[in-house]
Every structure is written in C-alpha cells, then in structure tokens.
Scaffold this active site. Structure first.
Site, PDB file in Angstrom:
ATOM      1  N   LYS A 236     -12.867  -1.545   6.936  1.00 59.01           N
ATOM      2  CA  LYS A 236     -12.111  -2.569   7.786  1.00 59.01           C
ATOM      3  C   LYS A 236     -12.629  -2.227   9.283  1.00 59.01           C
ATOM      4  O   LYS A 236     -13.808  -2.855   9.815  1.00 59.01           O
ATOM      5  CB  LYS A 236     -10.711  -2.311   7.914  1.00 59.01           C
ATOM      6  CG  LYS A 236     -10.222  -2.839   6.378  1.00 59.01           C
ATOM      7  CD  LYS A 236      -8.947  -2.006   5.881  1.00 59.01           C
ATOM      8  CE  LYS A 236      -8.550  -1.984   4.611  1.00 59.01           C
ATOM      9  NZ  LYS A 236      -8.531  -3.150   3.792  1.00 59.01           N
TER      10      LYS A 236
ATOM     11  N   TRP B 112       0.873  -1.529  -0.072  1.00 59.35           N
ATOM     12  CA  TRP B 112       0.043  -0.059   0.043  1.00 59.35           C
ATOM     13  C   TRP B 112       0.768   1.272  -0.026  1.00 59.35           C
ATOM     14  O   TRP B 112       0.471   2.091  -0.690  1.00 59.35           O
ATOM     15  CB  TRP B 112      -1.222   0.005   1.393  1.00 59.35           C
ATOM     16  CG  TRP B 112      -2.125  -1.082   1.129  1.00 59.35           C
ATOM     17  CD1 TRP B 112      -1.974  -2.251   1.697  1.00 59.35           C
ATOM     18  CD2 TRP B 112      -2.992  -1.353  -0.078  1.00 59.35           C
ATOM     19  NE1 TRP B 112      -2.958  -2.992   1.200  1.00 59.35           N
ATOM     20  CE2 TRP B 112      -3.704  -2.636   0.206  1.00 59.35           C
ATOM     21  CE3 TRP B 112      -3.273  -0.452  -1.190  1.00 59.35           C
ATOM     22  CZ2 TRP B 112      -4.528  -2.759  -0.966  1.00 59.35           C
ATOM     23  CZ3 TRP B 112      -4.336  -0.858  -2.092  1.00 59.35           C
ATOM     24  CH2 TRP B 112      -5.001  -2.394  -1.737  1.00 59.35           C
TER      25      TRP B 112
ATOM     26  N   ASP C 267      -1.695   6.759   6.089  1.00 59.33           N
ATOM     27  CA  ASP C 267      -2.492   5.826   5.798  1.00 59.33           C
ATOM     28  C   ASP C 267      -2.713   4.719   6.894  1.00 59.33           C
ATOM     29  O   ASP C 267      -2.187   3.959   7.254  1.00 59.33           O
ATOM     30  CB  ASP C 267      -2.061   4.956   4.272  1.00 59.33           C
ATOM     31  CG  ASP C 267      -3.209   4.001   4.110  1.00 59.33           C
ATOM     32  OD1 ASP C 267      -4.277   3.727   4.689  1.00 59.33           O
ATOM     33  OD2 ASP C 267      -2.696   3.432   3.028  1.00 59.33           O
TER      34      ASP C 267
HETATM   35  N1  PMP Z   1      -4.356   1.400   1.991  1.00 59.25           N
HETATM   36  C1  PMP Z   1      -4.299   0.237   3.070  1.00 59.25           C
HETATM   37  C2  PMP Z   1      -3.481   0.297   4.047  1.00 59.25           C
HETATM   38  C3  PMP Z   1      -5.404  -0.570   2.638  1.00 59.25           C
HETATM   39  O1  PMP Z   1      -5.435  -1.855   3.301  1.00 59.25           O
HETATM   40  C4  PMP Z   1      -6.192  -0.594   1.384  1.00 59.25           C
HETATM   41  C5  PMP Z   1      -7.244  -1.418   0.962  1.00 59.25           C
HETATM   42  N2  PMP Z   1      -7.239  -2.717   1.472  1.00 59.25           N
HETATM   43  C6  PMP Z   1      -6.034   0.541   0.616  1.00 59.25           C
HETATM   44  C7  PMP Z   1      -5.082   1.538   1.054  1.00 59.25           C
HETATM   45  C8  PMP Z   1      -6.947   0.762  -0.505  1.00 59.25           C
HETATM   46  O2  PMP Z   1      -8.180   1.131  -0.065  1.00 59.25           O
HETATM   47  P1  PMP Z   1      -9.282   1.372  -1.069  1.00 59.25           P
HETATM   48  O3  PMP Z   1      -9.746   0.177  -1.612  1.00 59.25           O
HETATM   49  O4  PMP Z   1     -10.507   1.799  -0.034  1.00 59.25           O
HETATM   50  O5  PMP Z   1      -9.140   2.207  -2.018  1.00 59.25           O
END
Ligand code: PMP
Length: 361
Positions: A196, A102, A172
């Site tokens: 989550k 991520w 994040d």
């Molecule tokens: N950052 C993290 C730490 C995540 O776990 C996720 C999704 N699992 C995301 C970003 C991306 O999130 P989204 O699908 O809401 O764009």
C-alpha cells in the site's frame, strides 16, 4: 501508455517518479551490468541498497535505536501467526481489539496458533475504534494487538496517546504506515504489508523493540524467529530483493516530499476534500464511520440508491478512475488514497462524484 487514477486498496498505486526510476535502472543498476533483480543479495551492491533503505526508513519514522527493523516475507497475514509465535509464551494470553475484518483475522489466527484461550478479544465494535474504558484489558497480557487502520471499513486511530500502554502494544499499520508521523516508541511492535504505502507486495515490514525478541520457544522455525532474522539482518535466506529496492526508492521519494509531516498535511487535505464531497451530497453518498475515526487512507462510501452502483463503477472507470468497488464483504465503494495518489487524483474523483450525484439525484 496512459496511467489512470488508481484507487486500489492494495497492491496499490506507486509514485510515478519511483516507477520511472525503476524502469531507468531495470537492466543496469548504477553500472553494475545487471539489474537489482539479478544480483546476489550478499553482494555489496544489494547489501548497500538494503542498508540505505533501513537508514532512510529509520530517519523518516524516527525509529529509536533499541528497535529492530526487519524486512520479511509472507505478508501481514503471516504476522498474524508469527506475532504470537514470538511474543506469546505458553501459559500466557494476549489481548485483541476487534473492530473490523483484519483485526478479526489477526485474533482468529492467534487463537489457531496459540490455542483458543491464549488470545482474548477485549472489545468487539463496528464503525469505530473503542475507547480504552470499553476494553476488558488483562494487566498481565503478553501484548495488546490493535489494527490502527482497518482497510476494508475505513476506520483509523488518530489519537495514539489514548491507546492503552500498560502492556506492549502490537499494531497492524499495513494500510496507513508512512502516511503521517507515528510515535514508534509507543509500540512494542509495528507491522505492515508493503503493497500500500511502502512498495510492491512480497515484502513485510516489522519494527520490533529489542527486549521483546529472543524469547520464542526453541521449536520455532528459524525463518519465523524475529531474533534469528534480526541477527542475520533479515538475510537468513534470500530476501525479496526487488521489493526491498523499490521500497527504498519510495522512502527516498518520501524524503523528497518533505518527510512524514509533509505527507500528513497532504493526506489530511486529500481526505477532507473527499469526505466533504460525501457529506455535502445530501445523502446521495454516505460514510458511516465515527467522524473521529474516519480513515485518511481508505474512504468507503455507499450510494443511497444501490441500483446505481454498476453505473457508478462503469462511468467512473470510463472517466479514468480505477478500482473504486468496495471490498466484497461490505459492498458499496471505496477510494484508497495512499501517499502515491496526489491531490489531483482526489480532485478528479470528487469532480466525477459531484457530477454523478447531480445527474442521478
Ligand atoms: N492487515 C491489513 C490492515 C490489511 O489491509 C491487509 C491487506 N489488505 C492485511 C492485513 C493482509 O495483508 P497481506 O495480504 O499482506 O497478508
């Protein structure tokens, strides 16, 4: 109907109490004659719901008054772009720590939006979060971006006080927000996809310090401008009303559990039980994350005999334990044990894992 233990990384299990309340109120919210999904976002019922959700979140997280709380859309992925669009002026650059999928995606998207030279990777590591001394920090960076819980790899930052603080910190927190108290004042901006620990997907939370907004270039689309969204209480256009309402119910549920300090204790105990099971399996299961960075929310593990993966997944599912397959990019298994998974769920998983190891060692 039977609800099983759901270890999905997201969209993830929600507190059953909240779901029952949603069901109860679905067709007629508090005598309004219609459900929340069906009412105007500008009416007093919904604006009241949104204001209460923000107030409860502020109380739970201890968000200082000089921070805006924004309820946005587009997921955390949209924030990968929206953050540089708002906080990274032309001619400057931002620093990124890359320690998993991520943070890597956030870094790449910033390069895409702002130009290759405008986003610098200050440390690239695997299996841990790097020490400040290992980061090639730019004292003039517009901000430093970190992912404080790498969902796929199960790497969590616990020592907030050790994070560099010379430039605004952008975090994040998608997969561990609300799992324990965080010192919001250490950060310039915190963001999280809701699916989550907050509520349904479709809602993205941004908590941003006042002085960082209002500096985006005039060409930024208005829905992407934090200052415009803040000035309109996140209702420049139609917000994800159902998701905001359910997030608000989750915040109230968290308050009933005793708030984030109480959740921290519960989450610590849950994670400890699972890591104890892995570590005492004599190598049958392995988690390879640095011990100080082992996530309390996402616990990835591999089986020493990968030929047993399919049997592990089939048998765990038959035992009522869902979604234990690891992310396709890393393989193995992963148990996501967010706030809505109680100790009993972890106990059921540990009992299965111990039994599976005994039968297949
Ligand atoms: N950052 C993290 C730490 C995540 O776990 C996720 C999704 N699992 C995301 C970003 C991306 O999130 P989204 O699908 O809401 O764009």
């Amino acid at each position: 109907m039977s609800r099983l233990w759901n270890f999905s990384a997201g969209p993830a299990a929600l507190p059953e109490e909240v779901l029952l309340q949603v069901r109860e109120e679905l067709l007629d919210w508090h005598g309004a004659g219609c459900g929340v999904m069906e009412m105007s976002h500008r009416g007093k019922e919904f604006t009241g719901i949104a204001q209460q959700a923000e107030a409860d979140l502020r109380e739970l997280m201890g968000i200082p008054a000089n921070y805006k709380v924004l309820f946005l859309q587009g997921g955390a992925t949209q924030q990968f772009a929206q953050i540089p669009m708002n906080l990274l002026p032309a001619g400057r650059s931002a620093d990124y720590v890359v320690n998993g999928s991520w943070s890597q995606k956030a870094f790449k998207e910033a390069q895409r939006v702002a130009g290759k030279g405008a986003a610098r990777c200050v440390a690239e590591v695997e299996g841990c979060f790097p020490a400040t001394a290992e980061m090639d920090l730019d004292p003039d960076a517009a901000y430093l971006h970190v992912c404080t819980n790498e969902t796929i790899h199960g790497i969590e930052v616990f020592d907030e006080a050790a994070l560099p603080s010379s430039v605004p910190l952008v975090a994040d927190m998608s997969s561990h927000i609300l799992s324990r108290p965080m010192d919001v004042a250490r950060y310039g901006l915190i963001y999280a996809g809701a699916q989550k620990n907050i509520g349904p997907s479709g809602l993205t939370l941004v908590i941003v310090r006042d002085d960082l907004i209002g500096k985006a270039p005039a060409s930024i689309p208005s829905v992407m401008d934090y200052a415009v969204m803040a000035a309109n209480d996140s209702m420049l256009n139609t917000p994800p009303t159902l998701a905001i309402y359910i997030a608000g119910l989750v915040f109230q549920w968290l308050k009933r559990q005793g708030g984030l300090a109480a959740m921290a204790e519960i989450n610590r105990t849950k994670a400890a039980a699972l890591y104890r099971c892995i570590d005492s399996s004599r190598g049958f299961y392995r988690n390879e994350v640095a011990v100080d960075n082992r996530s309390q929310m996402n616990v990835p593990f591999i089986l020493a005999k990968p030929e047993l993966d399919a049997a592990f997944l089939a048998e765990s599912k038959a035992e009522g334990l869902l979604a234990l397959k690891g992310h396709k990019s890393v393989g193995g298994m992963r148990a996501s044990i967010y706030n809505a998974i109680p100790q009993a769920g972890v106990d059921a998983l540990v009992a299965f894992m111990n039994d599976f190891a005994r039968r297949n060692a």
